[in-house]
Design an enzyme around this catalytic site. Sequence first.
Site, PDB file in Angstrom:
ATOM      1  N   GLU A 158       0.949  -1.366   0.162  1.00 39.34           N
ATOM      2  CA  GLU A 158      -0.163  -0.093   0.051  1.00 39.34           C
ATOM      3  C   GLU A 158       0.915   1.147   0.048  1.00 39.34           C
ATOM      4  OE1 GLU A 158      -2.403   3.034   0.037  1.00 39.34           O
ATOM      5  OE2 GLU A 158      -3.212   1.060  -0.272  1.00 39.34           O
TER       6      GLU A 158
ATOM      7  N   VAL B 110      -8.608   4.898  -0.667  1.00 36.56           N
ATOM      8  CA  VAL B 110      -9.571   6.127  -0.886  1.00 36.56           C
ATOM      9  C   VAL B 110     -10.829   6.119  -0.100  1.00 36.56           C
ATOM     10  CG1 VAL B 110     -11.023   7.558  -2.559  1.00 36.56           C
ATOM     11  CG2 VAL B 110      -8.687   6.940  -3.185  1.00 36.56           C
TER      12      VAL B 110
ATOM     13  N   ARG C  66     -13.845   9.897 -12.601  1.00 36.03           N
ATOM     14  CA  ARG C  66     -12.560   9.213 -11.793  1.00 36.03           C
ATOM     15  C   ARG C  66     -11.831   8.325 -12.998  1.00 36.03           C
ATOM     16  NH1 ARG C  66     -11.875   9.710  -6.495  1.00 36.03           N
ATOM     17  NH2 ARG C  66     -10.389   8.092  -6.290  1.00 36.03           N
TER      18      ARG C  66
ATOM     19  N   HIS D 230     -44.501  -3.044  10.394  1.00 32.51           N
ATOM     20  CA  HIS D 230     -45.266  -1.959  10.249  1.00 32.51           C
ATOM     21  C   HIS D 230     -45.181  -1.239  11.473  1.00 32.51           C
ATOM     22  CE1 HIS D 230     -48.454   0.629   9.235  1.00 32.51           C
ATOM     23  NE2 HIS D 230     -48.957   0.695  10.253  1.00 32.51           N
TER      24      HIS D 230
END
Length: 572
Positions: free
Chosen positions: A137, A145, A372, A544
């Site tokens: 990395e 990101v 991008r 509900h």
Amino acid sequence: MIMEIRIPDIGDFANVPVMEILVKPGDEVTVDQTLLVLESDKATLDVPSPVAGCIDSVLVGPGTRVSQGTTIATIKPSRERTSAAPPAGSPAEADTRSGSPVDQSPVEPLVVIGGGPGGYSAAFRAADLGLDVVLIEREAKLGGVCLNVGCIPSKALLHVAAMKTEAERLSVAGLRFGPAEIDLERLRAFKDATVNRLTAGLQHMARQRRVSVITGEARFVDAHRLSVALADGREQSVGFSQCIVAVGSAPVHLSALPTDPRIVDSTGALELPLVPERLLVIGGGIIGLEMATVYAALGSCVDIVERADSLLPGIDRDLVGIWGKENAPRLGRIFLGCSVESADAGPAGVSVRLSGQDEPRTYDLVLQAAGRRPNGLALGLEKAGVATDPRGFITVDRRMRSSNPRIFAIGDAAGEPMLAHKAVHEGHIAAEVAAGHPSAFDATVIPGVAYTDPEIAWVGVSEAQAQESLRSVSVAKFPWSASGRAIANGAAFGMTKLLFDRESGRVIGGAIVGPNAGDMIGELCLAIEMGADAADIGHTIHPHPTLGETIGLAAEAAEGRCTDLPPTDRTR
């Protein structure tokens, strides 16, 4: 000597079609190397080579149906053993018993390039499956990101924006607050703390799984080795047995814009440099509108310019229309079918000239969110024999393998949609295939969410796509103005929309606009994957009162039996 390779015991499967042939005559193969892939109704199945050697002939092709015992190829075996276990009584067995290794040459690891959601998911899954994994990395923190300068910090800010907006809306219910005081320093700290908690957790999980993490920028030297530029300027050579490319994407920077600290991309906007009085967002897609939501809530006057003839291009027009109506009072001007012609940065701000406008407009901050592009082209892919398409995406098959079968690609680097949840799914597949498992990308749909106010979520075929492809569909809509929970929550503007194929009756698409739309779209994803029809969804009892029950009510409307809407011709 030439020997035949036959389909081994594949359980209850019979007459199964061949999906993919992975070898050709003349190829050298190793023991257990996958020769072809079968596809049944339930799973994909790898057929491995029982021996090492040179493929003499391939006797089947894609679509050929095979069963246990079918001859699929012939091979000229090499001297390599057909089993990892040494024969009884051999010197190798004696060495093994005495503790001396038979082969002391190091085994190269699986290397994952990129520590974002797809990359760390691939690395962790591979480690869980017993592989030796190295994760490279380029940034100091894992997460890519998404965790560091994308999905997560933006959601932290969107949460704050939503709470502020919701507090202001409560005045109609008799609950009034004074004007909000915005402490940018504390707001940045809240965002950063959210990010740091997640990235620290990734570092811990990498250690737990014994994944070796190298901080640096990798490039391919050849099809077996990488060169990693470390932060201290040194170069480290890293060999690999297999490699997963998960390098993500980067914002597109417009050539018409000068370099100036007041012109930022999404990363810069998330740093909250200021709350500008006037903000221009270039690009009316998801990223641009999410940032517009944040800054408008903080008090900025936000203009938006979009080249297309509508905001959120490609998303259901009914839902975008509702979004636009709700946001009209919050936003400034919206310029559609318009582009930036030029920009000048001066003492009073950034002066921007838009196509079709007589005069330039001046802004305190300009956000460029015009899309991008994938990062793969910076890796020297050609040296590893990895092909890309004209847009720079690495071309992969359903098993996430590139044109070099030892190198996989996932996430933004492997094609659209550029979404973290797609990257994670692909990362798991690549890791499993690398570990010898019969995995493949077989998802029918990938959902999308715009985390704006209100949220929009969608999945599958849209009404416009159905019309363009001349597909016959039925459309069911449930307006939230008929939902007690939505009315109580001040969200009667929302809507749930389902699309059903007329021929099969199955649900093929859906979209939701309103609070928590992204949290509800998963039910429609599952319904599409399972081939559900309106009865399956409508007869499922939903709790509900909830916003989620609008999915069941929309399905009831499709059947003509919804008692929460006025009667129609179908209900009589």
